[in-house]
Design a protein around this motif. Structure first.
Motif, mmCIF file in Angstrom:
data_model
loop_
_atom_site.group_PDB
_atom_site.id
_atom_site.type_symbol
_atom_site.label_atom_id
_atom_site.label_comp_id
_atom_site.label_asym_id
_atom_site.label_seq_id
_atom_site.Cartn_x
_atom_site.Cartn_y
_atom_site.Cartn_z
ATOM 1 N N GLU A 89 0.878 -1.079 -0.036
ATOM 2 C CA GLU A 89 -0.030 -0.063 0.056
ATOM 3 C C GLU A 89 0.865 1.133 0.009
ATOM 4 O O GLU A 89 1.772 1.149 0.565
ATOM 5 C CB GLU A 89 -0.868 -0.017 1.186
ATOM 6 C CG GLU A 89 -1.887 -1.052 1.164
ATOM 7 C CD GLU A 89 -2.954 -1.095 2.316
ATOM 8 O OE1 GLU A 89 -2.483 -0.518 3.488
ATOM 9 O OE2 GLU A 89 -3.923 -1.877 2.513
ATOM 10 N N PRO A 90 0.399 2.262 -0.636
ATOM 11 C CA PRO A 90 1.323 3.474 -0.680
ATOM 12 C C PRO A 90 1.525 4.190 0.750
ATOM 13 O O PRO A 90 0.300 4.292 1.376
ATOM 14 C CB PRO A 90 0.404 4.580 -1.747
ATOM 15 C CG PRO A 90 -1.030 3.884 -1.448
ATOM 16 C CD PRO A 90 -0.822 2.302 -1.251
ATOM 17 N N THR A 108 1.345 7.367 1.767
ATOM 18 C CA THR A 108 1.069 8.852 1.383
ATOM 19 C C THR A 108 1.202 9.831 2.549
ATOM 20 O O THR A 108 1.533 9.385 3.751
ATOM 21 C CB THR A 108 -0.298 8.823 1.011
ATOM 22 O OG1 THR A 108 -1.103 8.512 2.086
ATOM 23 C CG2 THR A 108 -0.710 7.928 -0.121
ATOM 24 N N PRO A 109 1.590 11.191 2.233
ATOM 25 C CA PRO A 109 1.538 12.263 3.231
ATOM 26 C C PRO A 109 0.385 12.127 4.196
ATOM 27 O O PRO A 109 0.784 12.369 5.392
ATOM 28 C CB PRO A 109 1.565 13.347 2.429
ATOM 29 C CG PRO A 109 2.206 13.159 1.166
ATOM 30 C CD PRO A 109 1.881 11.596 0.874
ATOM 31 N N GLY A 110 -0.695 12.020 3.672
ATOM 32 C CA GLY A 110 -2.006 11.613 4.525
ATOM 33 C C GLY A 110 -1.819 10.622 5.545
ATOM 34 O O GLY A 110 -2.098 10.883 6.752
#
Length: 146
Positions: A119-120, A122-124
């Motif tokens: 899974e990525p 991410t910044p979130g």
């Protein structure tokens, strides 16, 4: 609509866990952890067996291969170990402190998702993990001197 229902179920599960954390405490003060855990797990299995029976689960064995049964054993064993550790923690500290550390689940899930499922990250996701860590720090730091 299903998303809202799912979110409501997660909220109710958290509420149930919090209530259990508080209500288990007096019993853990009087009785050993393992018997309480065993009785609670037995009650859970009986309750869930009734629901599974209503869905026709016992009409025949599930058609799982070796990896499927290995997953069932792993999930059951790790859940049992986690449950006993949760009860031990409730016996040795406050329900608030124990329950606050249940928020480590998103951190674990996010990191395992990146590592095992690709899974990525991410910044979130990073911002969410930092929020959880910040919340843990706020909830567990000592009283301020001022």
């Amino acid at each position: 609509m299903n998303e809202w229902l799912g979110a409501l179920m997660v909220l109710l599960a958290a509420l149930c866990r919090a209530v259990c954390s508080v209500l288990y405490r007096p019993y853990l003060a009087r009785y050993p952890t393992l018997p309480i855990g065993a009785w609670a797990m037995l009650a859970s299995v009986l309750f869930l067996a009734g629901l599974a029976g209503a869905e026709g689960f016992f009409a025949g064995l599930p058609h799982l291969g070796a990896p499927g049964w290995a997953a069932v054993v792993f999930i059951g064993g790790s859940s049992g170990i986690g449950y006993i550790l949760w009860l031990w923690a409730l016996k040795n500290t406050t329900p608030t402190r124990v329950t606050v550390f249940l928020s480590l689940s998103p951190i674990t899930a996010a990191l395992l998702g990146v590592w095992l499922l690709g899974e990525p990250f991410t910044p979130g996701v990073l911002l969410g993990l930092l929020g959880v860590v910040g919340g843990l720090w706020l909830a567990t730091r000592g009283p301020s001197a001022g």
